[in-house]
Design a protein around this motif. Structure first.
Motif, PDB file in Angstrom:
ATOM      1  N   ALA A   1       0.824  -1.208   0.000  1.00 42.72           N
ATOM      2  CA  ALA A   1       0.000   0.000   0.000  1.00 42.72           C
ATOM      3  C   ALA A   1       0.860   1.261   0.000  1.00 42.72           C
ATOM      4  O   ALA A   1       0.599   2.216  -0.759  1.00 42.72           O
ATOM      5  CB  ALA A   1      -0.935  -0.005   1.207  1.00 42.72           C
ATOM      6  N   ARG A   2       1.903   1.283   0.819  1.00 40.78           N
ATOM      7  CA  ARG A   2       2.773   2.461   0.874  1.00 40.78           C
ATOM      8  C   ARG A   2       3.490   2.665  -0.457  1.00 40.78           C
ATOM      9  O   ARG A   2       3.652   3.793  -0.936  1.00 40.78           O
ATOM     10  CB  ARG A   2       3.781   2.307   2.005  1.00 40.78           C
ATOM     11  CG  ARG A   2       3.150   2.319   3.391  1.00 40.78           C
ATOM     12  CD  ARG A   2       4.165   2.084   4.477  1.00 40.78           C
ATOM     13  NE  ARG A   2       5.135   3.178   4.578  1.00 40.78           N
ATOM     14  CZ  ARG A   2       6.117   3.207   5.473  1.00 40.78           C
ATOM     15  NH1 ARG A   2       6.258   2.212   6.344  1.00 40.78           N
ATOM     16  NH2 ARG A   2       6.958   4.221   5.511  1.00 40.78           N
ATOM     17  N   GLY A   3       3.914   1.551  -1.069  1.00 43.52           N
ATOM     18  CA  GLY A   3       4.587   1.675  -2.359  1.00 43.52           C
ATOM     19  C   GLY A   3       3.654   2.166  -3.454  1.00 43.52           C
ATOM     20  O   GLY A   3       4.040   3.009  -4.279  1.00 43.52           O
ATOM     21  N   VAL A   4       2.430   1.652  -3.463  1.00 45.60           N
ATOM     22  CA  VAL A   4       1.468   2.070  -4.484  1.00 45.60           C
ATOM     23  C   VAL A   4       1.138   3.554  -4.328  1.00 45.60           C
ATOM     24  O   VAL A   4       0.998   4.287  -5.331  1.00 45.60           O
ATOM     25  CB  VAL A   4       0.188   1.202  -4.391  1.00 45.60           C
ATOM     26  CG1 VAL A   4      -0.916   1.783  -5.261  1.00 45.60           C
ATOM     27  CG2 VAL A   4       0.495  -0.236  -4.812  1.00 45.60           C
ATOM     28  N   ILE A   5       1.024   4.012  -3.096  1.00 41.54           N
ATOM     29  CA  ILE A   5       0.741   5.437  -2.873  1.00 41.54           C
ATOM     30  C   ILE A   5       1.846   6.309  -3.446  1.00 41.54           C
ATOM     31  O   ILE A   5       1.570   7.338  -4.104  1.00 41.54           O
ATOM     32  CB  ILE A   5       0.557   5.707  -1.365  1.00 41.54           C
ATOM     33  CG1 ILE A   5      -0.740   5.051  -0.875  1.00 41.54           C
ATOM     34  CG2 ILE A   5       0.520   7.207  -1.080  1.00 41.54           C
ATOM     35  CD1 ILE A   5      -0.924   5.128   0.628  1.00 41.54           C
TER      36      ILE A   5
ATOM     37  N   ASN B   1       6.247   9.260  -7.302  1.00 45.98           N
ATOM     38  CA  ASN B   1       7.558   8.995  -6.686  1.00 45.98           C
ATOM     39  C   ASN B   1       7.867   7.498  -6.741  1.00 45.98           C
ATOM     40  O   ASN B   1       7.860   6.807  -5.727  1.00 45.98           O
ATOM     41  CB  ASN B   1       7.572   9.484  -5.237  1.00 45.98           C
ATOM     42  CG  ASN B   1       7.339  10.974  -5.130  1.00 45.98           C
ATOM     43  OD1 ASN B   1       7.852  11.749  -5.941  1.00 45.98           O
ATOM     44  ND2 ASN B   1       6.548  11.377  -4.141  1.00 45.98           N
ATOM     45  N   GLN B   2       8.117   6.999  -7.959  1.00 41.22           N
ATOM     46  CA  GLN B   2       8.333   5.563  -8.119  1.00 41.22           C
ATOM     47  C   GLN B   2       9.592   5.095  -7.417  1.00 41.22           C
ATOM     48  O   GLN B   2       9.618   4.035  -6.800  1.00 41.22           O
ATOM     49  CB  GLN B   2       8.408   5.210  -9.606  1.00 41.22           C
ATOM     50  CG  GLN B   2       8.540   3.714  -9.858  1.00 41.22           C
ATOM     51  CD  GLN B   2       8.348   3.355 -11.319  1.00 41.22           C
ATOM     52  OE1 GLN B   2       7.714   4.100 -12.066  1.00 41.22           O
ATOM     53  NE2 GLN B   2       8.882   2.231 -11.727  1.00 41.22           N
ATOM     54  N   GLN B   3      10.672   5.839  -7.487  1.00 43.15           N
ATOM     55  CA  GLN B   3      11.907   5.442  -6.820  1.00 43.15           C
ATOM     56  C   GLN B   3      11.748   5.440  -5.310  1.00 43.15           C
ATOM     57  O   GLN B   3      12.300   4.598  -4.608  1.00 43.15           O
ATOM     58  CB  GLN B   3      13.050   6.384  -7.240  1.00 43.15           C
ATOM     59  CG  GLN B   3      13.441   6.280  -8.699  1.00 43.15           C
ATOM     60  CD  GLN B   3      13.893   4.883  -9.072  1.00 43.15           C
ATOM     61  OE1 GLN B   3      14.572   4.190  -8.300  1.00 43.15           O
ATOM     62  NE2 GLN B   3      13.510   4.447 -10.273  1.00 43.15           N
ATOM     63  N   LEU B   4      10.979   6.401  -4.793  1.00 46.68           N
ATOM     64  CA  LEU B   4      10.742   6.443  -3.350  1.00 46.68           C
ATOM     65  C   LEU B   4       9.909   5.251  -2.896  1.00 46.68           C
ATOM     66  O   LEU B   4      10.028   4.813  -1.741  1.00 46.68           O
ATOM     67  CB  LEU B   4      10.045   7.752  -2.981  1.00 46.68           C
ATOM     68  CG  LEU B   4       9.787   8.002  -1.493  1.00 46.68           C
ATOM     69  CD1 LEU B   4      11.099   8.016  -0.721  1.00 46.68           C
ATOM     70  CD2 LEU B   4       9.010   9.292  -1.298  1.00 46.68           C
ATOM     71  N   ALA B   5       9.099   4.711  -3.788  1.00 46.60           N
ATOM     72  CA  ALA B   5       8.259   3.567  -3.424  1.00 46.60           C
ATOM     73  C   ALA B   5       9.106   2.369  -3.000  1.00 46.60           C
ATOM     74  O   ALA B   5       8.746   1.652  -2.056  1.00 46.60           O
ATOM     75  CB  ALA B   5       7.367   3.185  -4.606  1.00 46.60           C
ATOM     76  N   TYR B   6      10.235   2.154  -3.668  1.00 48.54           N
ATOM     77  CA  TYR B   6      11.084   1.008  -3.332  1.00 48.54           C
ATOM     78  C   TYR B   6      11.676   1.155  -1.936  1.00 48.54           C
ATOM     79  O   TYR B   6      11.683   0.213  -1.147  1.00 48.54           O
ATOM     80  CB  TYR B   6      12.185   0.846  -4.369  1.00 48.54           C
ATOM     81  CG  TYR B   6      11.673   0.630  -5.773  1.00 48.54           C
ATOM     82  CD1 TYR B   6      10.868  -0.460  -6.078  1.00 48.54           C
ATOM     83  CD2 TYR B   6      11.983   1.523  -6.798  1.00 48.54           C
ATOM     84  CE1 TYR B   6      10.393  -0.666  -7.355  1.00 48.54           C
ATOM     85  CE2 TYR B   6      11.513   1.334  -8.085  1.00 48.54           C
ATOM     86  CZ  TYR B   6      10.708   0.238  -8.358  1.00 48.54           C
ATOM     87  OH  TYR B   6      10.234   0.046  -9.629  1.00 48.54           O
ATOM     88  N   SER B   7      12.176   2.334  -1.605  1.00 48.85           N
ATOM     89  CA  SER B   7      12.804   2.544  -0.298  1.00 48.85           C
ATOM     90  C   SER B   7      11.778   2.538   0.824  1.00 48.85           C
ATOM     91  O   SER B   7      12.037   2.024   1.921  1.00 48.85           O
ATOM     92  CB  SER B   7      13.581   3.865  -0.297  1.00 48.85           C
ATOM     93  OG  SER B   7      12.706   4.956  -0.589  1.00 48.85           O
ATOM     94  N   VAL B   8      10.572   3.072   0.580  1.00 46.33           N
ATOM     95  CA  VAL B   8       9.533   3.102   1.606  1.00 46.33           C
ATOM     96  C   VAL B   8       9.065   1.690   1.929  1.00 46.33           C
ATOM     97  O   VAL B   8       8.895   1.315   3.101  1.00 46.33           O
ATOM     98  CB  VAL B   8       8.354   3.974   1.144  1.00 46.33           C
ATOM     99  CG1 VAL B   8       7.155   3.779   2.065  1.00 46.33           C
ATOM    100  CG2 VAL B   8       8.752   5.438   1.112  1.00 46.33           C
ATOM    101  N   ALA B   9       8.862   0.879   0.903  1.00 48.97           N
ATOM    102  CA  ALA B   9       8.389  -0.489   1.129  1.00 48.97           C
ATOM    103  C   ALA B   9       9.463  -1.363   1.765  1.00 48.97           C
ATOM    104  O   ALA B   9       9.150  -2.304   2.511  1.00 48.97           O
ATOM    105  CB  ALA B   9       7.937  -1.096  -0.194  1.00 48.97           C
ATOM    106  N   THR B  10      10.732  -1.060   1.504  1.00 52.23           N
ATOM    107  CA  THR B  10      11.821  -1.908   1.984  1.00 52.23           C
ATOM    108  C   THR B  10      11.976  -1.857   3.493  1.00 52.23           C
ATOM    109  O   THR B  10      12.420  -2.833   4.113  1.00 52.23           O
ATOM    110  CB  THR B  10      13.143  -1.488   1.302  1.00 52.23           C
ATOM    111  OG1 THR B  10      12.994  -1.638  -0.114  1.00 52.23           O
ATOM    112  CG2 THR B  10      14.297  -2.349   1.763  1.00 52.23           C
ATOM    113  N   THR B  11      11.621  -0.750   4.117  1.00 54.33           N
ATOM    114  CA  THR B  11      11.882  -0.585   5.546  1.00 54.33           C
ATOM    115  C   THR B  11      11.166  -1.616   6.406  1.00 54.33           C
ATOM    116  O   THR B  11      11.634  -1.954   7.501  1.00 54.33           O
ATOM    117  CB  THR B  11      11.459   0.831   5.994  1.00 54.33           C
ATOM    118  OG1 THR B  11      10.074   1.024   5.678  1.00 54.33           O
ATOM    119  CG2 THR B  11      12.300   1.887   5.295  1.00 54.33           C
ATOM    120  N   LEU B  12      10.022  -2.131   5.956  1.00 53.00           N
ATOM    121  CA  LEU B  12       9.259  -3.089   6.745  1.00 53.00           C
ATOM    122  C   LEU B  12       9.580  -4.547   6.423  1.00 53.00           C
ATOM    123  O   LEU B  12       8.915  -5.457   6.933  1.00 53.00           O
ATOM    124  CB  LEU B  12       7.759  -2.854   6.542  1.00 53.00           C
ATOM    125  CG  LEU B  12       7.207  -1.528   7.072  1.00 53.00           C
ATOM    126  CD1 LEU B  12       5.711  -1.428   6.769  1.00 53.00           C
ATOM    127  CD2 LEU B  12       7.452  -1.394   8.560  1.00 53.00           C
TER     128      LEU B  12
END
Length: 365
Positions: free
Chosen positions: A161-165, A171-182
């Motif tokens: 969900a965070r990545g899709v948002i 912010n496609q590149q930010l999606a990878y880093s946001v999803a990775t933290t969990l």
């Protein structure tokens, strides 16, 4: 059908290990959205999940068990296949909307994740239904295992969900880093459904008393949940000693490794308690006397207990008229058979011919 699900699980694990070999030979980055790490980790993790659910679901009352396991195995295979295809193409698999094909793959992966979550919820609900046929220690282990699997699925859903948002907002590149933290939180809960039932199964082959097994399973559950919650709290706070991808692999390897070790030890350990099917009644026992009184000749295998590999501890004590059972469950089995033969002796209900062939009853508890 179990063989098919087990086969699919093994093939997924092998596919993941093959890509670990590809990484060793070909090299490339370990971190990032494009890495041989992804088909390796997803293949092994999904394969273990299919194997675990196929085994553990046998302790749960499920009317649509083949359908649920088939859907879970199919969705897992599709997830691993699409991630592998994208890895060989050298493009990200998740949150990738660059082309029509990439967008289709990303949406399919998200939909497959939804299917897996729905199946996990269904099995978790079924696990919490009463099932007196399963010992309390195994019931607790199965319920706790499915609850932790549901927690892993919840973290996975939050990651998607965070990545899709971020993708929707551009912010496609930010999606990878946001999803990775969990990732560590998702990984540490993922294979509790293997660890806890495997530990309970091991205890069933080493401890005689169910109360002791229940205490150990309860302790193991609390320890596991405590460690998993601590790892999740650190992941949510962004505190990591290693990268999230490496931490997730270490967590999943530790949990699943302990579960596999418990299964291996249980396989090597001789059964304890009510699982010894070689223990039977013997000549001169109450069952034997009832059999002869009913006019049913004993089976030849019971006439010479010493020569039969199926009969163990088949001797009468000198000071008692009762045979010595090898364990408490053998005594329970003897009492049950004794009641059945008492009904026959009193003429209450005759037994069918298929049950008159022998008065020797291997344990089936």
């Amino acid at each position: 059908m179990n063989r098919l699900w087990y086969l699919i699980g093994v093939l997924l694990v092998l596919a993941g290990l093959v890509h670990l070999g590809v990484f060793v030979v070909d090299g490339g980055p370990w971190e990032g959205a494009v890495s041989w790490r992804k088909p390796f980790t997803f293949g092994v993790s999904f394969g273990l999940s299919v194997l675990s659910l196929t085994w553990v679901s046998q302790f749960v009352r499920l009317r649509a068990r083949p359908l649920l396991l088939g859907a879970f195995a199919g969705a897992s295979t599709l997830e691993v296949a699409l991630i592998t295809v994208q890895a060989w193409r050298g493009v990200p698999s998740h949150f990738n909307m660059e082309t029509a094909f990439d967008a289709t793959v990303a949406r399919t992966l998200a939909a497959g994740g939804g299917v897996l979550i729905a199946i996990a919820i269904t099995m978790t609900i079924a696990a919490f239904r009463p099932n007196p046929d399963v010992p309390p220690s195994m019931r607790l282990a199965v319920r706790a295992g499915f609850a932790t699997l549901l927690a892993a699925m919840a973290f996975g859903a939050v990651m998607i969900a965070r990545g899709v948002i971020e993708v929707v907002t551009g912010n496609q590149q930010l999606a990878y880093s946001v999803a990775t933290t969990l990732k560590p939180a998702h990984a540490v809960f993922m294979h509790g459904v293997l660890l806890l039932p495997a530990l309970s199964w091991l205890l069933s082959r080493t401890l005689l008393q169910e109360a002791a097994r229940l205490r150990w399973v309860r302790l193991a559950t609390w320890l596991y949940v405590t460690v998993a919650v601590a790892v999740s709290a650190l992941a949510l706070a962004g505190i990591t000693v290693v990268t999230p991808s490496t931490a997730s692999i270490l967590c999943a390897a530790a949990v699943s490794g302990l579960g596999i070790a418990a299964l291996a030890l249980g396989t090597l350990k001789a059964p304890s308690g009510g699982r010894d099917r070689r223990t039977t009644g013997c000549r001169g026992s109450p069952r034997d006397n009832l059999t002869r009184s009913a006019g049913i000749p004993p089976h030849p295998e019971c006439e010479n207990a010493a020569a039969s590999p199926r009969v163990r501890e088949c001797r009468l004590p000198q000071s008692a008229g009762m045979p010595t059972p090898t364990d408490a469950n053998a005594a329970i089995n003897m009492l049950r058979a004794g009641r059945a033969w008492a009904k026959l002796w009193s003429g209450e209900k005759p037994l069918p011919p298929s049950e008159r062939r022998s008065h020797c009853y291997p344990l089936a508890l």
